[in-house]
Design a protein around this motif. Sequence first.
Motif, short mmCIF file in Angstrom:
data_model
loop_
_atom_site.label_atom_id
_atom_site.label_comp_id
_atom_site.label_asym_id
_atom_site.label_seq_id
_atom_site.Cartn_x
_atom_site.Cartn_y
_atom_site.Cartn_z
N UNK A 82 70.25 33.75 92.94
CA UNK A 82 71.09 32.56 92.93
C UNK A 82 72.32 32.77 92.10
N UNK A 83 72.12 33.13 90.84
CA UNK A 83 73.25 33.47 89.97
C UNK A 83 72.77 34.43 88.89
N UNK A 84 73.70 35.27 88.43
CA UNK A 84 73.42 36.24 87.38
C UNK A 84 74.68 36.40 86.54
N UNK A 85 74.48 36.69 85.25
CA UNK A 85 75.67 36.99 84.44
C UNK A 85 75.95 38.49 84.52
N UNK A 86 77.09 38.90 84.00
CA UNK A 86 77.50 40.30 84.13
C UNK A 86 76.53 41.26 83.46
N UNK A 87 75.88 40.86 82.38
CA UNK A 87 74.90 41.72 81.73
C UNK A 87 73.66 41.91 82.62
N UNK A 108 86.69 36.34 99.66
CA UNK A 108 86.06 36.00 100.94
C UNK A 108 85.27 34.69 100.84
N UNK A 109 85.25 34.06 99.66
CA UNK A 109 84.51 32.82 99.39
C UNK A 109 83.01 33.00 99.56
N UNK A 110 82.51 34.20 99.27
CA UNK A 110 81.08 34.46 99.38
C UNK A 110 80.36 34.33 98.05
N UNK A 111 81.11 34.40 96.95
CA UNK A 111 80.54 34.18 95.62
C UNK A 111 81.56 33.41 94.79
N UNK A 112 81.08 32.86 93.67
CA UNK A 112 81.97 32.30 92.65
C UNK A 112 81.77 33.11 91.39
N UNK A 113 82.81 33.12 90.57
CA UNK A 113 82.77 33.89 89.32
C UNK A 113 83.41 33.02 88.25
N UNK A 114 82.67 32.79 87.17
CA UNK A 114 83.20 31.96 86.09
C UNK A 114 83.02 32.67 84.75
N UNK A 115 83.95 32.41 83.84
CA UNK A 115 83.89 32.98 82.49
C UNK A 115 82.84 32.20 81.71
N UNK A 116 82.03 32.94 80.94
CA UNK A 116 80.99 32.31 80.12
C UNK A 116 81.42 32.29 78.66
N UNK A 117 81.56 31.14 78.09
CA UNK A 117 81.85 31.01 76.66
C UNK A 117 83.17 31.61 76.24
N UNK A 118 83.22 32.02 74.98
CA UNK A 118 84.47 32.52 74.41
C UNK A 118 84.71 34.00 74.71
N UNK A 119 83.67 34.73 75.11
CA UNK A 119 83.83 36.15 75.45
C UNK A 119 84.29 36.24 76.90
N UNK A 130 84.96 38.59 78.70
CA UNK A 130 84.39 39.69 79.47
C UNK A 130 83.08 39.30 80.14
N UNK A 131 82.37 38.32 79.58
CA UNK A 131 81.09 37.89 80.12
C UNK A 131 81.33 36.85 81.20
N UNK A 132 80.82 37.12 82.39
CA UNK A 132 81.03 36.22 83.52
C UNK A 132 79.70 35.89 84.17
N UNK A 133 79.71 34.76 84.85
CA UNK A 133 78.56 34.37 85.65
C UNK A 133 78.96 34.45 87.11
N UNK A 134 78.08 35.04 87.91
CA UNK A 134 78.32 35.20 89.34
C UNK A 134 77.28 34.37 90.10
N UNK A 135 77.72 33.65 91.11
CA UNK A 135 76.80 32.85 91.92
C UNK A 135 77.18 32.98 93.39
N UNK A 136 76.17 33.01 94.23
CA UNK A 136 76.42 33.11 95.66
C UNK A 136 76.74 31.73 96.22
#
Length: 161
Positions: A47-52, A75-86, A88-94
Amino acid sequence: MRIEAFFPYRLAVVAEAFSRQLVAVYGREYGLSREEWRLLFLLEDAGSLDSLQLAQRTSLDKVQVSRAASRLEEKALITRTVLGSDRRLRNYAITEAGRDLFRRAFDRVGARADEILEAMPARDRAALERGVAALDRAIARVTEPETGHGTAFPRPGPIED
């Protein structure tokens, strides 16, 4: 020794040939790169995972993940959002579109994989599955003391030797 008789070489060549057969389906028919396919596969499952988490669950490096994610996002197949103040850390969701595309592609990719595996006698397929599982366990036993963790592949359940 001839390279064709060296087990790691043979394993890599056969794995690459098998993979190319699957790439031909999701690449040609669905316009996905190998890296995009792997990310969609992981995200469809989770469903979703962070970059780590993505880094832990795939053999892709950070640059490959980032580039594939950018293409999937375009392609609008996933979303990518920044997590918190870092940043570099992102959350990916389909997305739903990503899930739909993945499921259509998976049916075709699975059919191609089954076609190849069914060309083997059932006894050989079972031996191959046991051998791959045994190799995975052996790698975990040898590398765990060095890295503090085993292989990246979660096991679906107990596997008999």
